[in-house]
Design a protein around this motif. Structure first.
Motif, PDB file in Angstrom:
ATOM      1  N   THR A  13      -8.490 -18.355  -7.842  1.00 34.69           N
ATOM      2  CA  THR A  13      -8.179 -17.322  -6.863  1.00 34.69           C
ATOM      3  C   THR A  13      -7.601 -16.117  -7.591  1.00 34.69           C
ATOM      4  N   VAL A  14      -7.995 -14.947  -7.150  1.00 37.20           N
ATOM      5  CA  VAL A  14      -7.392 -13.701  -7.619  1.00 37.20           C
ATOM      6  C   VAL A  14      -6.865 -12.981  -6.384  1.00 37.20           C
ATOM      7  N   SER A  15      -5.560 -12.700  -6.391  1.00 35.31           N
ATOM      8  CA  SER A  15      -4.903 -12.083  -5.235  1.00 35.31           C
ATOM      9  C   SER A  15      -4.420 -10.695  -5.601  1.00 35.31           C
ATOM     10  N   LEU A  16      -4.763  -9.717  -4.774  1.00 37.52           N
ATOM     11  CA  LEU A  16      -4.387  -8.318  -4.986  1.00 37.52           C
ATOM     12  C   LEU A  16      -3.592  -7.830  -3.786  1.00 37.52           C
ATOM     13  N   TYR A  17      -2.391  -7.326  -4.030  1.00 37.34           N
ATOM     14  CA  TYR A  17      -1.606  -6.724  -2.963  1.00 37.34           C
ATOM     15  C   TYR A  17      -1.799  -5.222  -2.998  1.00 37.34           C
ATOM     16  N   LEU A  18      -2.221  -4.659  -1.856  1.00 40.26           N
ATOM     17  CA  LEU A  18      -2.457  -3.216  -1.739  1.00 40.26           C
ATOM     18  C   LEU A  18      -1.385  -2.627  -0.817  1.00 40.26           C
ATOM     19  N   PRO A  19      -0.371  -1.947  -1.379  1.00 39.53           N
ATOM     20  CA  PRO A  19       0.758  -1.485  -0.557  1.00 39.53           C
ATOM     21  C   PRO A  19       0.426  -0.298   0.337  1.00 39.53           C
ATOM     22  N   ASN A  20      -0.540   0.521  -0.089  1.00 40.03           N
ATOM     23  CA  ASN A  20      -0.863   1.747   0.651  1.00 40.03           C
ATOM     24  C   ASN A  20      -2.295   1.700   1.170  1.00 40.03           C
TER      25      ASN A  20
END
Length: 414
Positions: A147-154
């Motif tokens: 799994t690759v998890s990316l958090y996008l704040p904007n």
């Protein structure tokens, strides 16, 4: 100059020297990590969706994307490639993690590792750009789901993506859940967003095979999230056969893609335009299998246009052949599979398919031939796929894809 002034100056010079030395050494060590000759691409995908003219697209904001990918070769270090090729603005990545999948959106407890970029958790990818992560000490098993998890704040704007991954991926509820064992799911997604490649350090003398094509390479028609594409079957076959070296098997297929032109924005740039980015830029490619051209024949008939001619498709092949061979890469032509009964079948299109396949088999311009047409055709109706191998008369099913992989002559790769 007083003794105190001299001592202060000496201390400042010493401190400055130490600072410069530390940073130079750090840069050199970091650069050497990326220059390591053992890096090889274990997984990749080709960005497909182009920016829609009507601006009607999903935006991610203060949410986490969790994508499921399947390795080929393993390794003990990893780096990620993220791209904003088709975006309409710079995109900020808040945090990134990689882990071993447990099931669905869940990761194996204790397996998550943070991924940084030049030492920082957060990074902004300029519009049109690609970035590499810092190397991470992380054990990647061969033939396994990650799994690759990316958090996008904007607000993300338009996300560069591979729209039809044939894999269920996940979008979280609000917040940074990149390291959460279980993702709080807001929705599921068929797309791999922003992530375009994963490299590993592998100590063996292993190289990579790039499988290049359209939906038949992308695996459309196979079991969702089952890793039943023909390149997946082929990778498993290679790893199970002790008589041949292992290879990374990388999928550069895009559903709906064409050799010569574009139509639907979901289906990406034509192969000649994307070849450098999606294939030649990957690590340690030594072989290519090219299976593409059926959409050049069929899709225009659904769009009110004219099919590409055999000569136009062949000219595209020659462009790809020349660019591969200029890099010392062996390229094998795969014959276009039957499609009578498919939604865009025409008799005129079938004639073009036969002309293209004749070129693949007889021209000698490829370094070898893989005759997928012969593998899946119905013996009683050769212009049609065998009924047991397809549900829609265009795309093979799991059994069809496995038959394709099993039929490849391994001598091509020895």
């Amino acid at each position: 100059m007083t003794l105190m002034q001299y001592s202060t100056r000496q201390l400042l010079q010493t401190a400055l020297f130490g600072f410069l030395f530390f940073n130079i050494v750090s840069v050199q060590i970091h650069a050497q990590d990326h220059f390591d000759s053992r890096w090889i691409t274990t997984w990749a995908t080709s960005p497909s969706s182009l920016l829609p003219v009507d601006e009607d697209y999903q935006v991610i904001e203060n949410q986490t994307l969790r994508m499921i990918v399947h390795s080929s070769v393993g390794g003990d270090s990893v780096r990620l490639r993220l791209a904003n090729y088709h975006g309409n603005q710079p995109i900020q990545i808040g945090t990134v993690s990689i882990a071993l999948q447990a099931q669905a959106d869940s990761i194996q407890p204790g397996s998550s590792k943070d991924v940084n970029f030049s030492g920082a958790q957060s990074v902004t990818i300029p519009r049109g750009a690609v970035i590499l992560s810092d190397p991470v000490s992380f054990s990647v098993p061969e033939l396994s789901n990650l799994t690759v998890s990316l958090y996008l704040p904007n607000s993300s704007g338009f996300l560069t993506n591979h729209a039809l991954s044939n894999q269920t991926n996940y979008i979280s509820e609000v917040g940074d859940h990149s390291s959460s064992t279980n993702l709080p799911i807001a929705s599921e997604s068929p797309a791999w967003n922003l992530l375009t490649a994963i490299d590993v350090i592998n100590d063996n003398a292993v190289t990579a095979i790039a499988t290049v094509g359209d939906s038949i390479t992308d695996g459309w028609g196979s079991t969702l999230s089952g890793n039943q594409r023909w390149p997946d079957h082929f990778a498993r076959r290679l790893f199970a056969d002790d008589s041949i070296a292992n290879f990374a098997v990388i999928n550069a297929g895009i559903s709906g893609n064409r050799v010569t032109g574009e139509g639907n924005l979901l289906f990406g740039q034509n192969l000649q335009a994307r070849f450098e980015r999606d294939v030649l830029a990957l690590n340690k490619i030594t072989h290519i299998v090219l299976l593409e051209g059926i959409n050049d024949i069929g899709l225009p008939s659904m769009e009110g246009g004219e099919s590409s001619t055999a000569e136009e498709i062949i000219a595209g092949y020659r462009n790809i052949i020349a660019r591969a061979q200029a890099r010392g890469i062996r390229i094998f032509g795969a014959t276009l599979t039957p499609y009578e009964g498919a939604v865009y079948y025409t008799e005129a299109g079938e004639q073009i398919r036969q002309e293209v396949n004749h070129f693949i088999r007889q021209s000698g311009e490829f370094d070898g031939v893989i005759d997928f047409d012969a593998v899946v055709q119905d013996p009683d109706r050769p212009i049609r796929i065998r009924p047991a191998f397809t549900e829609d008369n265009l795309h093979p099913n799991d059994a069809g894809y496995k038959a394709m992989a099993e039929a490849i002559d391994l001598e091509l790769f020895r």
